[in-house]
Write a protein that holds these residues in place. Structure first.
Motif, PDB file in Angstrom:
ATOM      1  N   ARG A  63      44.508  23.667   9.048  1.00 48.54           N
ATOM      2  CA  ARG A  63      44.851  23.172  10.387  1.00 48.54           C
ATOM      3  C   ARG A  63      45.118  24.336  11.343  1.00 48.54           C
ATOM      4  N   LYS A  64      45.699  25.406  10.822  1.00 50.53           N
ATOM      5  CA  LYS A  64      45.886  26.601  11.651  1.00 50.53           C
ATOM      6  C   LYS A  64      44.547  27.211  12.047  1.00 50.53           C
ATOM      7  N   ALA A  65      43.542  27.013  11.204  1.00 53.26           N
ATOM      8  CA  ALA A  65      42.194  27.514  11.496  1.00 53.26           C
ATOM      9  C   ALA A  65      41.407  26.566  12.398  1.00 53.26           C
ATOM     10  N   GLY A  66      42.010  25.433  12.770  1.00 46.64           N
ATOM     11  CA  GLY A  66      41.376  24.509  13.702  1.00 46.64           C
ATOM     12  C   GLY A  66      40.752  23.281  13.090  1.00 46.64           C
ATOM     13  N   PHE A  67      40.799  23.144  11.752  1.00 43.62           N
ATOM     14  CA  PHE A  67      40.192  21.984  11.092  1.00 43.62           C
ATOM     15  C   PHE A  67      41.154  20.788  11.150  1.00 43.62           C
ATOM     16  N   THR A  68      40.650  19.673  11.630  1.00 42.34           N
ATOM     17  CA  THR A  68      41.470  18.470  11.754  1.00 42.34           C
ATOM     18  C   THR A  68      40.976  17.323  10.876  1.00 42.34           C
ATOM     19  N   GLU A  69      39.696  17.378  10.474  1.00 41.33           N
ATOM     20  CA  GLU A  69      39.113  16.303   9.664  1.00 41.33           C
ATOM     21  C   GLU A  69      39.213  16.677   8.188  1.00 41.33           C
ATOM     22  N   LEU A  70      40.331  16.333   7.559  1.00 40.87           N
ATOM     23  CA  LEU A  70      40.571  16.677   6.156  1.00 40.87           C
ATOM     24  C   LEU A  70      40.780  15.408   5.334  1.00 40.87           C
ATOM     25  N   THR A  71      40.094  15.329   4.209  1.00 41.04           N
ATOM     26  CA  THR A  71      40.299  14.251   3.243  1.00 41.04           C
ATOM     27  C   THR A  71      40.723  14.890   1.926  1.00 41.04           C
TER      28      THR A  71
END
Length: 201
Positions: free
Chosen positions: A26-34
């Protein structure tokens, strides 16, 4: 950090590691995590949804990460999706096996945040380039099929086939023109060839 919209599947059974990975991503900008917590759940998710990258722990309950990768590849899932395996340094035999099965890369535990971001970014870039290449190949094939249909519509089949064999790198397009003769305009139609990039390779 600019948001990234790639969908990542994180397969990790340890709660602390899950939270740590999610925090780094999330710190790297990824928001779509499963998140999947065991091998069986990972198989079900990978078969039912589309992901841009999979982060796969090898030491999983129920079904090991190596077996998950083996089954998915055998059944034709995730063939174009980069898989990065994670494991303790002591588990090198399983790590090497997973790379032989088609894993894109390997991350040792405990995680280094910078290395995690770098490996994931590299895997996603490779996927983007592969997708771009496949789209280009699909476009070339579609143009070739359109050209063949055009030839068959305009020319006798025997002549069209002869042209295809003699000029395999040409794409034929319909053109309509008009010429003046003694004040009278006569319209005509035909085909002309254009070379298709990479068609002769």
């Amino acid at each position: 950090m600019m948001p990234r919209h790639e969908h990542l599947l994180v397969v990790e059974d340890d709660d602390f590691s899950q939270e740590l990975i999610a925090l780094y991503l999330r710190k790297a900008g990824f928001t779509e995590l499963t998140v999947a917590t065991d091998g069986r759940q990972a198989l079900e998710l990978a078969k039912s949804r589309s992901f841009d990258l999979v982060l796969l722990d090898l030491n999983l309950p129920r079904i090991s990460g190596t077996e998950v990768l083996r089954r998915l590849r055998k059944e034709g899932f995730l063939t174009d999706t980069p898989v990065i395996v994670t494991s303790a340094i002591s588990n090198m035999e399983e790590t090497i096996l997973s790379l032989d099965l088609g894993a894109e890369d390997y991350l040792p535990k405990p995680f280094n945040p910078l290395l995690l971001r770098t490996r994931i970014a590299a895997g996603l870039e490779k996927k983007r380039l592969r997708d771009q290449e496949q789209a280009f190949i699909h476009q070339i094939n579609a143009e070739r099929e359109k050209s063949e249909r055009l030839l068959l519509n305009v020319l006798p089949a025997a002549i069209a086939e002869r042209l295809k064999q003699r000029y395999p790198g040409l794409r034929f397009k319909m053109y309509i023109g008009a010429v003046g003769m003694g004040g009278v305009r006569i319209a005509g139609a035909g085909v002309r060839g254009e070379e298709v990039p990479g068609a002769g390779d």
